[in-house]
Design a protein around this motif. Structure first.
Motif, PDB file in Angstrom:
ATOM      1  N   GLY A 173       0.785  -1.218   0.000  1.00  0.00           N
ATOM      2  CA  GLY A 173       0.000   0.000   0.000  1.00  0.00           C
ATOM      3  C   GLY A 173       0.817   1.269   0.000  1.00  0.00           C
ATOM      4  N   LEU A 174       2.135   1.119   0.046  1.00  0.00           N
ATOM      5  CA  LEU A 174       2.996   2.290   0.189  1.00  0.00           C
ATOM      6  C   LEU A 174       3.740   2.650  -1.091  1.00  0.00           C
ATOM      7  N   ILE A 175       4.245   1.653  -1.803  1.00  0.00           N
ATOM      8  CA  ILE A 175       4.965   1.932  -3.048  1.00  0.00           C
ATOM      9  C   ILE A 175       3.946   2.204  -4.150  1.00  0.00           C
ATOM     10  N   GLU A 176       4.110   3.303  -4.821  1.00  0.00           N
ATOM     11  CA  GLU A 176       3.165   3.726  -5.862  1.00  0.00           C
ATOM     12  C   GLU A 176       2.997   2.633  -6.915  1.00  0.00           C
ATOM     13  N   GLY A 177       1.765   2.267  -7.177  1.00  0.00           N
ATOM     14  CA  GLY A 177       1.469   1.295  -8.226  1.00  0.00           C
ATOM     15  C   GLY A 177       1.626  -0.152  -7.807  1.00  0.00           C
ATOM     16  N   MET A 178       2.099  -0.407  -6.611  1.00  0.00           N
ATOM     17  CA  MET A 178       2.320  -1.799  -6.222  1.00  0.00           C
ATOM     18  C   MET A 178       1.006  -2.514  -5.961  1.00  0.00           C
ATOM     19  N   ASP A 179       0.002  -1.804  -5.458  1.00  0.00           N
ATOM     20  CA  ASP A 179      -1.295  -2.441  -5.248  1.00  0.00           C
ATOM     21  C   ASP A 179      -1.891  -2.902  -6.568  1.00  0.00           C
ATOM     22  N   THR A 180      -1.719  -2.097  -7.621  1.00  0.00           N
ATOM     23  CA  THR A 180      -2.212  -2.479  -8.948  1.00  0.00           C
ATOM     24  C   THR A 180      -1.441  -3.680  -9.486  1.00  0.00           C
ATOM     25  N   LYS A 209       7.201  -9.119 -17.520  1.00  0.00           N
ATOM     26  CA  LYS A 209       6.493  -8.243 -18.461  1.00  0.00           C
ATOM     27  C   LYS A 209       5.773  -7.078 -17.793  1.00  0.00           C
ATOM     28  N   ASN A 210       5.751  -7.043 -16.485  1.00  0.00           N
ATOM     29  CA  ASN A 210       5.028  -5.983 -15.790  1.00  0.00           C
ATOM     30  C   ASN A 210       5.938  -5.261 -14.797  1.00  0.00           C
ATOM     31  N   ARG A 211       5.686  -3.971 -14.644  1.00  0.00           N
ATOM     32  CA  ARG A 211       6.494  -3.162 -13.746  1.00  0.00           C
ATOM     33  C   ARG A 211       5.616  -2.567 -12.650  1.00  0.00           C
ATOM     34  N   ILE A 212       6.258  -2.176 -11.570  1.00  0.00           N
ATOM     35  CA  ILE A 212       5.602  -1.403 -10.526  1.00  0.00           C
ATOM     36  C   ILE A 212       5.938   0.053 -10.798  1.00  0.00           C
TER      37      ILE A 212
END
Length: 586
Positions: free
Chosen positions: A153-160, A181-184
Motif C-alpha cells: 500500500g505504500l509503493i506507488e502502483g504496487m497495489d495495482t 512483463k510488468n512493472r511497478i
C-alpha cells in the motif's frame, strides 16, 4: 498476535531497540579485539527449521540470522552491543541510507560497487533490476510475503501490480512471465546502480522497511522455481559471505564461504569463521548443556529458560545476555464489542478500573523476574522510537490499586462484573492467567479462566471476529513484537490499533481513534527520528486514554554462547549474536 508471538519467541518477529541489560557478554562481549581470528567451524543448535529460506517470505526473527549470512540487504545494521548503535540504519547493498525527497515520498538508492551474485554461470554484479524483481516477488500468488502488506500500500502502483499478479496461475511459467512483463510504477531503475522508490505518502520508516529480507534483491534465476520450494532451496544463489553447501529439512544446514563475496564490498560482515553448521531437533535443555560443555557454540531458535537464567546469574556466567526486543508480551485486550455484563466493558470507567486492577510486578515474577521481564504501560515496548516510560494509570511500578479499581467500578454503576479469560495451555501462560485472575478478584471482579489449545488460540479463536461479538471472551492475554527495529512504531500501531472498515486479524475489536491516526500520519511525515518519536509517543498516549488494552509486561530476549565464541555482538533483526562477525578462540 500469532505471527508476532511466534517471531518473538519467534516473534519476532521482530524487534526494537534491543537494549542490552543483565550480564555483559563474556568470551566476546564488551569491546572487541583489534582483529578477529579467521577459521574454524561455528556450531549452531536449533529446535526447528527455518520458516522460509526465501528472503522475500521469511517472517521468523531467528531466520534473520541465517539470511544475514547468505543474502545482502539494501540497508541493514552494524552488529553491536551498544543499544543505540545496533539500531542505526547503515548501507549494505546501498552506498548509504538515502534521504527522502519530494516531500518525503521519493527515496533514491545507489548500489555500491563489487556486490555480486554467486550465480551458476559465475560471479555476476547485483543490479537495480534485481532490486525491483525482489519487490515484485513479494505478492506472488503461490505464497505471498507475510510482511508484504507494508510495501503493497505504500509503493506507488504496487497495489495495482499485486492485484494483477493475484489473477495469475500460481505456476512457474505464468508467474515468471508476469514478473518479467510488468512493472511497478513506483520503482524506477534509470541505470544498473540506481533504484528510485516513489511512495503514495510520506513514510519516515520506509528506510527501516528496506532493512527487512522481504525487500532483498532477487536474481533472475529464482523465477525458474516456485518460491521457497525444495528446488529453490537446493539452488539458492547467495550474495552474502556464505553459501549453502548442504541442507536437510528439519535436520541440518551447512554453510561454507561464498567465493564470489568480496570483503571490501561489505561494510557490515567480517566473515571470520570458515563454516557454519546448524543442527536441528534439539530440546532446550540439551542444547544448553552442549553450549556449557563447549561442544556447540550458539543457539538459533532456543533461549535459556527462566531456570537456566537464574542458575547462570547465580554462577555469574558472563556468557549470558538479556535484551529488550521492543515487543509487549503480555498485554490484555478488552472486548468492547460484547454485550456481556450489560455492555459494561464499553464504559471507559470500567476499562480504567482494569488498568488499576492488574498487579504487573506479579506477572513479571511469574515470567522469571526482572532479568527477563519489565513492566510496561503503553502500546510500545522499550526500544521502539516513540516509547517513553510513562504511566497513564497509577505509577510506573505497575503495582495494583484494587481500591481505586473498585471505586471506578462503583462510579460506573457496575457490580458483580464477571469476565471470561481464555488462555493458552503452554509454558508459563496458565500461571500468568491465574496471576491476572487473582489480581482482578482482589478488585471484586470474578474471572472465569478457560483453556484454548495453543495452536488454535490465535489462528482460530482470537482472530475469529464472531468470538468477540458473541461474547466468547471478555479479556484476553496476547503479545506483539514489531517487524523491524528502532523506527518500528508503525508495525505496532497499524495492525492492531487502526480500523478503516476492513477488519484486521489482530485488531480484535475493530478499535480505531481518528486523533491517533492523524498523529501517526504526522509521525510518518516527520523529518527527523527525534520528531517522529515525540509524535509516536503522543499516539501511545492517545490510544491509552481509551484503554483498549492493559499493557502489562515487556519480555526480554535471553542469549547464551559457548566459551570459545568471541565478539558476540547483537544483530538487531535476529535478536542474537551475529554469525558473520563472531570468531572462535583457538
Amino acid at each position: 498476535m500469532a505471527r508476532k508471538l511466534i517471531i518473538s519467541t519467534t516473534a519476532l518477529a521482530a524487534a526494537a531497540a534491543l537494549a542490552l541489560s543483565g550480564c555483559s557478554s563474556g568470551g566476546g562481549g564488551g569491546a572487541p579485539a583489534a582483529e578477529g581470528q579467521k577459521g574454524g567451524t561455528l556450531k549452531v543448535l536449533a529446535n526447528g527449521d527455518v520458516d522460509h529460506l526465501d528472503p522475500q517470505l521469511t517472517a521468523y526473527v531467528p531466520v534473520n540470522g541465517v539470511i544475514r549470512t547468505v543474502s545482502r540487504s539494501i540497508l541493514s545494521y552494524k552488529s553491536s552491543n551498544d543499544e543505540k548503535t545496533r539500531i542505526e540504519l547503515a548501507g549494505d547493498l546501498a552506498t548509504e541510507v538515502p534521504e527522502a525527497s519530494d516531500g518525503g515520498k521519493t527515496y533514491t538508492i545507489k548500489l555500491r560497487d563489487g556486490v555480486t551474485w554467486d550465480a551458476p554461470g559465475g560471479s555476476r554484479p547485483i543490479v537495480a533490476e534485481d532490486v525491483a524483481r525482489g519487490i515484485k516477488r513479494i505478492c506472488n500468488p503461490k505464497i505471498s510475503a507475510a510482511l508484504g502488506g507494508y510495501f503493497t500500500g505504500l509503493i506507488e502502483g504496487m497495489d495495482t501490480f499485486c492485484a494483477g499478479f493475484a489473477k495469475v496461475k500460481p505456476e512457474i511459467a505464468p508467474m515468471k512471465d508476469y514478473i518479467e512483463k510488468n512493472r511497478i510504477s513506483g520503482i524506477e531503475t534509470p541505470d544498473e546502480k540506481t533504484v528510485v522508490f516513489k511512495l503514495t505518502e510520506p513514510a519516515s520508516d520506509f528506510t527501516s522497511m528496506l532493512s527487512l529480507p522481504t525487500a532483498n534483491p532477487a536474481p533472475i534465476e529464482v523465477l525458474d522455481y516456485l518460491p521457497d520450494s525444495p528446488e529453490y532451496r537446493n539452488n539458492f544463489i547467495s550474495s552474502g559471505p556464505y553459501k549453502i553447501s548442504a541442507y536437510k529439512p528439519d535436520a541440518s544446514m551447512d554453510l561454507v564461504r561464498n567465493p564470489s563475496w568480496k570483503a571490501d564490498s561489505d561494510p557490515l560482515r567480517k566473515a571470520y569463521v570458515d563454516e557454519i553448521k546448524m543442527t536441528m531437533g534439539l530440546e532446550d535443555d540439551a542444547a544448553m548443556q552442549q553450549l556449557q560443555a563447549g561442544s556447540a557454540d550458539l543457539l538459533f531458535d532456543i533461549q535459556p529458560s527462566p531456570a537456566n537464567i537464574q542458575q547462570l546469574k547465580t554462577a555469574n556466567d558472563q556468557k549470558l545476555t538479556t535484551m529488550a526486543n521492543g515487543g509487549v508480551d503480555q498485554f490484555m485486550w478488552i472486548n468492547t464489542k460484547t454485550s456481556n455484563n450489560g455492555g459494561a466493558l464499553q464504559k471507559p470507567e470500567v476499562r480504567e478500573a482494569l488498568q488499576y486492577a492488574i498487579d504487573k510486578p506479579a506477572v513479571v515474577q511469574v515470567m522469571g523476574g526482572p532479568d527477563i521481564a519489565t513492566v510496561t504501560n503503553g502500546i510500545f515496548g522499550p526500544g521502539i522510537n516513540g516509547y517513553e516510560d510513562f504511566a497513564p494509570y497509577g505509577d510506573k511500578s505497575g503495582k495494583a490499586d484494587p481500591e481505586k479499581a473498585k471505586a471506578l467500578l462503583k462510579q460506573a454503576g457496575v457490580t458483580n462484573l464477571k469476565l471470561k479469560l481464555p488462555y493458552r495451555n503452554l509454558g508459563a501462560q496458565p500461571d500468568i492467567a491465574q496471576t491476572v485472575q487473582a489480581s482482578l478478584e482482589k478488585a471484586g471482579i470474578t474471572v472465569e479462566l478457560f483453556p484454548v489449545p495453543p495452536t488454535d488460540y490465535y489462528a482460530n479463536f482470537m482472530t475469529n471476529p464472531s468470538n468477540a461479538k458473541d461474547g466468547k471472551w471478555d479479556v484476553a492475554l496476547v503479545g506483539w513484537s514489531p517487524d523491524w527495529v528502532g523506527g518500528a512504531a508503525r508495525s505496532v500501531f497499524q495492525p492492531q490499533f487502526t480500523f478503516n472498515g476492513t477488519p484486521q486479524s489482530y485488531n480484535y475489536v475493530d478499535y480505531n481513534n481518528d486523533e491517533a491516526n492523524a498523529l501517526a500520519a504526522k509521525a510518518l511525515a516527520a523529518s527527523t527520528p527525534e520528531e517522529a518519536g515525540k509524535i509516536w509517543h503522543q499516539v501511545d498516549e492517545t490510544v491509552m486514554k481509551d484503554s483498549p488494552i492493559v499493557s502489562i509486561v515487556a519480555r526480554k530476549k535471553a542469549n547464551y554462547h559457548s566459551e570459545r565464541v568471541q565478539n558476540f555482538e547483537i544483530y538487531a533483526l535476529a535478536q542474537n549474536g551475529d554469525w558473520t562477525n563472531v570468531w572462535l578462540k583457538k
